[in-house]
Scaffold this active site. Sequence first.
Site, PDB file in Angstrom:
ATOM      1  N   HIS A  45       1.772   4.357  -2.835  1.00 50.81           N
ATOM      2  CA  HIS A  45       1.813   5.797  -2.551  1.00 50.81           C
ATOM      3  C   HIS A  45       3.141   6.399  -3.010  1.00 50.81           C
ATOM      4  O   HIS A  45       3.177   7.479  -3.610  1.00 50.81           O
ATOM      5  CB  HIS A  45       1.667   6.044  -1.046  1.00 50.81           C
ATOM      6  CG  HIS A  45       0.272   5.960  -0.536  1.00 50.81           C
ATOM      7  ND1 HIS A  45      -0.841   6.128  -1.337  1.00 50.81           N
ATOM      8  CD2 HIS A  45      -0.209   5.742   0.730  1.00 50.81           C
ATOM      9  CE1 HIS A  45      -1.930   6.008  -0.591  1.00 50.81           C
ATOM     10  NE2 HIS A  45      -1.573   5.778   0.654  1.00 50.81           N
ATOM     11  N   HIS A  99       0.837  -1.210   0.000  1.00 48.29           N
ATOM     12  CA  HIS A  99       0.000   0.000   0.000  1.00 48.29           C
ATOM     13  C   HIS A  99       0.870   1.258   0.000  1.00 48.29           C
ATOM     14  O   HIS A  99       0.676   2.168  -0.822  1.00 48.29           O
ATOM     15  CB  HIS A  99      -0.898  -0.036   1.237  1.00 48.29           C
ATOM     16  CG  HIS A  99      -1.862   1.100   1.349  1.00 48.29           C
ATOM     17  ND1 HIS A  99      -3.223   0.946   1.206  1.00 48.29           N
ATOM     18  CD2 HIS A  99      -1.663   2.429   1.626  1.00 48.29           C
ATOM     19  CE1 HIS A  99      -3.822   2.120   1.369  1.00 48.29           C
ATOM     20  NE2 HIS A  99      -2.896   3.032   1.636  1.00 48.29           N
ATOM     21  N   GLU A 100       1.832   1.297   0.902  1.00 43.27           N
ATOM     22  CA  GLU A 100       2.676   2.486   1.016  1.00 43.27           C
ATOM     23  C   GLU A 100       3.630   2.620  -0.176  1.00 43.27           C
ATOM     24  O   GLU A 100       3.980   3.739  -0.578  1.00 43.27           O
ATOM     25  CB  GLU A 100       3.463   2.449   2.329  1.00 43.27           C
ATOM     26  CG  GLU A 100       2.599   2.363   3.586  1.00 43.27           C
ATOM     27  CD  GLU A 100       1.583   3.484   3.703  1.00 43.27           C
ATOM     28  OE1 GLU A 100       1.780   4.543   3.076  1.00 43.27           O
ATOM     29  OE2 GLU A 100       0.588   3.299   4.434  1.00 43.27           O
TER      30      GLU A 100
END
Length: 240
Positions: A144, A140-141
């Site tokens: 980003h 997820h990060e």
Amino acid sequence: MPSTESSTDGASVLRTTAPAPSNTPNPPPIYYTWSNLFSILAGNASDKTMRGYLEERDTVMEESDCKRCEKHRDFLLQYSPIVHFMKGEIAKQGGELNSKNIICRRCPTDQTGGFTLQHGILLCANKLRDRSSVEDTLAHEMIHAWDYLKWKVDDNNLRHQACLEIRASTLSGECRFTREFFTRKQFKITEQLQSCVRRRATLSMLARPGVKDDVHAAKIVNEVWDSCFSDPRPFDEIYR
């Protein structure tokens, strides 16, 4: 033990920095006791007791939680297909993520991770149960990170932030059917992926400055949904 669903980014990207390890001696636990654990498991504990137990548990177990998180991180950097792929895609954009800027710390909030261009990726060791949850949060990060390197992201633009959350929840694998069904007890079969992404993106947006409430958060997510949910880059298709 009862738990509530946490957003991956429980804090604004701007405010997500790595807490420094604490070197201050801690007082003897008041809530972190067997009797309180049994009352929590039995569903008889008050909210104050539950919060106190979890906070003291995280403090007492900080060192072992971080060591476990770091072990999972190092394994995933070497062997996880999605982490290895994203690491390469980030490198193509001029960035580098490794064990030096992917750090494990105890987090006092409900977030499980965070990202900034200045600091890298934060993994909240006390919120991540196992290697699979570390992998979901790390992926997820990393999505980003790729978005920040690829596009001109405005941290003060809520539509930009909603798009980041939609893409990260869609592409990281955290909304795959097995995770929803067995871990979060979400039993919806039709449009399961869309439902999960909307829910988790809205949950993450609630922590952003300028978001008034869940209705406002959902409205922002809906405004950018079509374009952001349908964009699988840097993948060829949605990773499941």
